[in-house]
Design a protein around this motif. Sequence first.
Motif, PDB file in Angstrom:
ATOM      1  N   UNK A 187       0.835  -1.207   0.000  1.00 26.03           N
ATOM      2  CA  UNK A 187       0.000   0.000   0.000  1.00 26.03           C
ATOM      3  C   UNK A 187       0.867   1.253   0.000  1.00 26.03           C
ATOM      4  N   UNK A 188       2.017   1.201   0.679  1.00 28.09           N
ATOM      5  CA  UNK A 188       2.950   2.332   0.652  1.00 28.09           C
ATOM      6  C   UNK A 188       3.499   2.532  -0.751  1.00 28.09           C
ATOM      7  N   UNK A 189       3.780   1.414  -1.434  1.00 29.95           N
ATOM      8  CA  UNK A 189       4.269   1.525  -2.801  1.00 29.95           C
ATOM      9  C   UNK A 189       3.255   2.148  -3.726  1.00 29.95           C
ATOM     10  N   UNK A 190       1.976   1.799  -3.531  1.00 30.02           N
ATOM     11  CA  UNK A 190       0.916   2.379  -4.368  1.00 30.02           C
ATOM     12  C   UNK A 190       0.780   3.881  -4.122  1.00 30.02           C
ATOM     13  N   UNK A 191       0.716   4.254  -2.839  1.00 29.49           N
ATOM     14  CA  UNK A 191       0.551   5.669  -2.499  1.00 29.49           C
ATOM     15  C   UNK A 191       1.790   6.477  -2.865  1.00 29.49           C
ATOM     16  N   UNK A 192       2.965   5.962  -2.507  1.00 30.52           N
ATOM     17  CA  UNK A 192       4.201   6.671  -2.822  1.00 30.52           C
ATOM     18  C   UNK A 192       4.447   6.770  -4.310  1.00 30.52           C
ATOM     19  N   UNK A 193       4.127   5.691  -5.039  1.00 30.62           N
ATOM     20  CA  UNK A 193       4.285   5.731  -6.486  1.00 30.62           C
ATOM     21  C   UNK A 193       3.396   6.771  -7.126  1.00 30.62           C
TER      22      UNK A 193
ATOM     23  N   UNK B 156       6.641  -4.779  -5.414  1.00 29.92           N
ATOM     24  CA  UNK B 156       5.941  -5.734  -6.270  1.00 29.92           C
ATOM     25  C   UNK B 156       4.506  -5.281  -6.550  1.00 29.92           C
ATOM     26  N   UNK B 157       3.905  -4.535  -5.629  1.00 30.07           N
ATOM     27  CA  UNK B 157       2.547  -4.044  -5.821  1.00 30.07           C
ATOM     28  C   UNK B 157       2.493  -2.573  -6.199  1.00 30.07           C
ATOM     29  N   UNK B 158       3.543  -1.828  -5.888  1.00 34.46           N
ATOM     30  CA  UNK B 158       3.505  -0.379  -6.060  1.00 34.46           C
ATOM     31  C   UNK B 158       3.374   0.098  -7.488  1.00 34.46           C
ATOM     32  N   UNK B 159       3.741  -0.758  -8.453  1.00 36.39           N
ATOM     33  CA  UNK B 159       3.619  -0.327  -9.848  1.00 36.39           C
ATOM     34  C   UNK B 159       2.236  -0.585 -10.429  1.00 36.39           C
ATOM     35  N   UNK B 160       1.350  -1.246  -9.669  1.00 36.51           N
ATOM     36  CA  UNK B 160       0.013  -1.562 -10.183  1.00 36.51           C
ATOM     37  C   UNK B 160      -0.772  -0.328 -10.628  1.00 36.51           C
ATOM     38  N   UNK B 161      -0.880   0.731  -9.790  1.00 32.88           N
ATOM     39  CA  UNK B 161      -1.628   1.910 -10.253  1.00 32.88           C
ATOM     40  C   UNK B 161      -0.998   2.558 -11.487  1.00 32.88           C
ATOM     41  N   UNK B 162       0.326   2.469 -11.600  1.00 32.13           N
ATOM     42  CA  UNK B 162       0.982   3.104 -12.744  1.00 32.13           C
ATOM     43  C   UNK B 162       0.687   2.349 -14.041  1.00 32.13           C
ATOM     44  N   UNK B 163       0.639   1.026 -13.971  1.00 40.25           N
ATOM     45  CA  UNK B 163       0.248   0.277 -15.165  1.00 40.25           C
ATOM     46  C   UNK B 163      -1.208   0.547 -15.528  1.00 40.25           C
ATOM     47  N   UNK B 164      -2.056   0.753 -14.514  1.00 43.55           N
ATOM     48  CA  UNK B 164      -3.441   1.137 -14.782  1.00 43.55           C
ATOM     49  C   UNK B 164      -3.487   2.447 -15.566  1.00 43.55           C
ATOM     50  N   UNK B 165      -2.720   3.423 -15.091  1.00 42.28           N
ATOM     51  CA  UNK B 165      -2.702   4.730 -15.745  1.00 42.28           C
ATOM     52  C   UNK B 165      -2.126   4.641 -17.153  1.00 42.28           C
ATOM     53  N   UNK B 166      -1.059   3.889 -17.322  1.00 40.36           N
ATOM     54  CA  UNK B 166      -0.414   3.775 -18.627  1.00 40.36           C
ATOM     55  C   UNK B 166      -1.330   3.120 -19.655  1.00 40.36           C
ATOM     56  N   UNK B 167      -1.950   2.017 -19.276  1.00 38.47           N
ATOM     57  CA  UNK B 167      -2.803   1.304 -20.223  1.00 38.47           C
ATOM     58  C   UNK B 167      -4.021   2.129 -20.594  1.00 38.47           C
ATOM     59  N   UNK B 168      -4.683   2.722 -19.595  1.00 37.07           N
ATOM     60  CA  UNK B 168      -5.848   3.547 -19.882  1.00 37.07           C
ATOM     61  C   UNK B 168      -5.469   4.784 -20.683  1.00 37.07           C
ATOM     62  N   UNK B 169      -4.316   5.378 -20.371  1.00 40.98           N
ATOM     63  CA  UNK B 169      -3.905   6.598 -21.058  1.00 40.98           C
ATOM     64  C   UNK B 169      -3.493   6.379 -22.493  1.00 40.98           C
ATOM     65  N   UNK B 170      -2.986   5.186 -22.825  1.00 39.05           N
ATOM     66  CA  UNK B 170      -2.534   4.917 -24.181  1.00 39.05           C
ATOM     67  C   UNK B 170      -3.585   4.243 -25.052  1.00 39.05           C
ATOM     68  N   UNK B 171      -4.674   3.747 -24.447  1.00 42.62           N
ATOM     69  CA  UNK B 171      -5.715   3.088 -25.227  1.00 42.62           C
ATOM     70  C   UNK B 171      -6.541   4.118 -25.996  1.00 42.62           C
ATOM     71  N   UNK B 172      -7.068   3.751 -27.165  1.00 42.17           N
ATOM     72  CA  UNK B 172      -7.964   4.660 -27.889  1.00 42.17           C
ATOM     73  C   UNK B 172      -9.163   5.015 -27.018  1.00 42.17           C
ATOM     74  N   UNK B 173      -9.600   6.269 -26.995  1.00 38.42           N
ATOM     75  CA  UNK B 173     -10.690   6.681 -26.099  1.00 38.42           C
ATOM     76  C   UNK B 173     -11.951   5.836 -26.240  1.00 38.42           C
TER      77      UNK B 173
END
Length: 410
Positions: free
Chosen positions: A267-273, A322-339
Amino acid sequence: MPSTPPRRILPVIVLSQFAGTSLWFAVNAVLPDLQAAWKLPPTAVATVTSAVQLGFVAGTLAFALLMLADRFRPTRVFLACSLLAALCNGAIALLDGQFAWLVALRFAVGFLLAGIYPVGMKIAASWYRQGLGAVLGILIGALVLGTALPHGLRALAGEGGVALPAFAGLLPWQSVVLAVSLLAALGGVATALLVPEHGGGTHGVPVRLQALGAVWRDRRLRASVLGYFGHMWELYSLYVLLPAIVATRFAGSAVSAACFWAIAAGALGCAGGGLLARRWGSARVAQWQLAASGLCCLASPWLLDAPLEVFTAWLVFWGITVAGDSPQFSALTAGNAPPHAVGSVLTFTNCIGFAISVVSIELFVRAAQAWPLAQVLPWLAVGPVLGLWMLRPLTGGRGALRLPQPTERP
């Protein structure tokens, strides 16, 4: 509806997500008890965990194809799934050696989790159209804490721990299962009673298979999706193997306590990331955390035998990254997908990612029965290494992306 959400909305959603997703690893935390009482094989942990993962894949597809959270009020869907999942999980306490029923009930819980976590994201998105990225990090952090909770309860209910007074007279594993079930049910009720429907809620579009083509056509989208797949190869296999890793240095309820703190650190990795991503971008933060967790895999042969303080710090740091990059992959995939295809891309990406986790779990649990952990754990780094290689198109710049949509899970 007021332009500013009432203060209670976000805490209620976060706590309800935490409560509902605590069902995810409710049985894993007590599986050593079941293995001893029911004479289950060591590979039972892979079967039970894979059942949840496959149930979640099936549930995600079913909820997306039927558009249940659009046809019905999301808070009612959340409530129904929380109550049904709590019943399915609680029914496990009534079993006495029926392993097939255990697997079936875990599949059902996984299926119903698709109506808890993604639907909770949708509810949050309807209230927080602005600043959804920060909310996403908080919600995924709640998922991580929920994943850790059963281990914490098992530590309290174990020998030498504090009894759970509401379930006095029951076996420790039954106390944990019922406590988690009760908590999940309360989370569903809290959302239904305290979070009203928002008039600006998001409405989905039908999931279309053609959206998969965008993953292969768009270089940046392909990079984020394949990086996420590398992340999923490592994440859940580590969570499944963690009790065995901890048991090399601890015993009894201390194993559950150490597992709780190692997982909860994510959870710290998610928030800090999320905070770091504001300055450096999601791609860079995902790259750093994926590289750090990969190094934890590769260093395991030495750190398994390190002094206890170093061993403990290694597990906590691994849990953070190991968990802290999860929100960032969420943002990357949603941000790069066609609207027009964000929902479809995220749905299929999640399903493939969780299917990959099933393969990884099955492989690593069986490998850990045949070889020492020092020889097995470094192979978890295959996911991070490939993920880092695939992320290269996104790490040349700051990786600033538009806000993500509310359907991605870690």
